[in-house]
Design a protein around this motif. Structure first.
Motif, PDB file in Angstrom:
ATOM      1  N   MET A   1       0.617  -1.083  -0.019  1.00 29.99           N
ATOM      2  CA  MET A   1      -0.059  -0.044  -0.083  1.00 29.99           C
ATOM      3  C   MET A   1       0.993   1.324   0.027  1.00 29.99           C
ATOM      4  SD  MET A   1      -3.160   0.431   2.604  1.00 29.99           S
ATOM      5  CE  MET A   1      -4.045   1.994   2.605  1.00 29.99           C
ATOM      6  N   ALA A   2       1.766   1.235  -0.789  1.00 32.67           N
ATOM      7  CA  ALA A   2       2.752   2.223  -0.974  1.00 32.67           C
ATOM      8  C   ALA A   2       2.222   3.693  -1.434  1.00 32.67           C
ATOM      9  CB  ALA A   2       3.879   2.050  -1.598  1.00 32.67           C
ATOM     10  N   ASN A   3       1.389   3.524  -2.547  1.00 32.25           N
ATOM     11  CA  ASN A   3       0.498   4.595  -3.285  1.00 32.25           C
ATOM     12  C   ASN A   3      -0.872   4.641  -2.858  1.00 32.25           C
ATOM     13  OD1 ASN A   3      -0.183   2.620  -4.877  1.00 32.25           O
ATOM     14  ND2 ASN A   3       1.016   3.350  -6.686  1.00 32.25           N
ATOM     15  N   GLY A   4      -1.307   4.147  -2.004  1.00 36.26           N
ATOM     16  CA  GLY A   4      -2.688   4.032  -1.645  1.00 36.26           C
ATOM     17  C   GLY A   4      -3.277   3.105  -2.263  1.00 36.26           C
ATOM     18  N   ALA A   5      -2.902   2.023  -3.214  1.00 33.40           N
ATOM     19  CA  ALA A   5      -3.316   0.877  -4.028  1.00 33.40           C
ATOM     20  C   ALA A   5      -3.483  -0.106  -2.894  1.00 33.40           C
ATOM     21  CB  ALA A   5      -2.757   0.781  -5.177  1.00 33.40           C
TER      22      ALA A   5
ATOM     23  N   GLN B   1      -0.185 -10.421  -4.985  1.00 31.55           N
ATOM     24  CA  GLN B   1       1.008  -9.433  -4.981  1.00 31.55           C
ATOM     25  C   GLN B   1       1.761  -9.429  -3.848  1.00 31.55           C
ATOM     26  OE1 GLN B   1      -1.473  -6.093  -6.127  1.00 31.55           O
ATOM     27  NE2 GLN B   1      -0.728  -6.195  -8.406  1.00 31.55           N
ATOM     28  N   GLU B   2       1.021  -9.269  -2.761  1.00 30.49           N
ATOM     29  CA  GLU B   2       1.757  -9.402  -1.374  1.00 30.49           C
ATOM     30  C   GLU B   2       2.607 -10.601  -1.198  1.00 30.49           C
ATOM     31  OE1 GLU B   2       0.559  -9.342   3.391  1.00 30.49           O
ATOM     32  OE2 GLU B   2      -1.147  -8.945   1.896  1.00 30.49           O
ATOM     33  N   ARG B   3       2.024 -12.125  -1.653  1.00 28.84           N
ATOM     34  CA  ARG B   3       3.116 -13.048  -1.493  1.00 28.84           C
ATOM     35  C   ARG B   3       4.078 -12.889  -2.230  1.00 28.84           C
ATOM     36  NH1 ARG B   3       4.091 -17.048  -4.420  1.00 28.84           N
ATOM     37  NH2 ARG B   3       2.617 -16.899  -6.181  1.00 28.84           N
TER      38      ARG B   3
END
Length: 158
Positions: free
Chosen positions: A1-5, A11-13
């Protein structure tokens, strides 16, 4: 959640995979060190217990062979006394040896120096003579223990 997304689970995995692999490698190294450390600790404990047993065995040996060890020590001390009195291996001074107890029938019978009959056994003319006698005494005593106790071995020696 770097840019609010919001990241999907996939993706997290993927993002966590290198971190999890790195942490897994570190954990494996820690586990290997624990095992290695435990093995080393166990080896040291075994070494300590064997050393204690060796010391007990040496103490038992000294208790059994104390008469023979005492004779060996007396021989060494007498040789040191000989050296202190300026005894010379290459040209021994018979007067020094007589003072320390060398056998001399005149002194034994005329001067009543009966102690010479015991003291002569502890006198040695050289280091080689001393080492030969002491090592022979210890070697023979070790094998005689089956038949003759060390106290009687000492009496036989004298």
């Amino acid at each position: 959640m770097a840019n609010g997304a919001i990241l999907t689970a996939e993706q997290e995995r993927k993002l966590r995979q290198p971190i999890d692999e790195y942490v897994g490698k570190i954990q494996a190294q820690i586990d290997a060190l624990r095992v290695d450390g435990s093995d080393k600790v166990q080896a040291l404990k075994t070494h300590i217990s064997l050393t204690k047993e060796d010391k007990k065995e040496l103490f038992r040996f000294a208790l059994i062979f104390w008469p023979i060890i005492a004779i060996a020590i007396i021989c060494i001390v007498m040789y040191i006394v000989e050296l202190a009195m300026r005894h010379n291996e290459t040209s021994p001074d018979s007067e020094i040896l007589y003072k320390l107890g060398a056998l001399d029938s005149y002194r034994i019978y005329e001067d009543q120096s009966w102690w010479h009959l015991l003291a002569y056994a502890f006198l040695h003319s050289s280091v080689r003579h001393l080492l030969g006698n002491v090592s022979s005494l210890l070697f023979i005593s070790y094998f005689m223990i089956i038949e003759v106790k060390p106290a009687w071995q000492a009496v036989i020696f004298l």
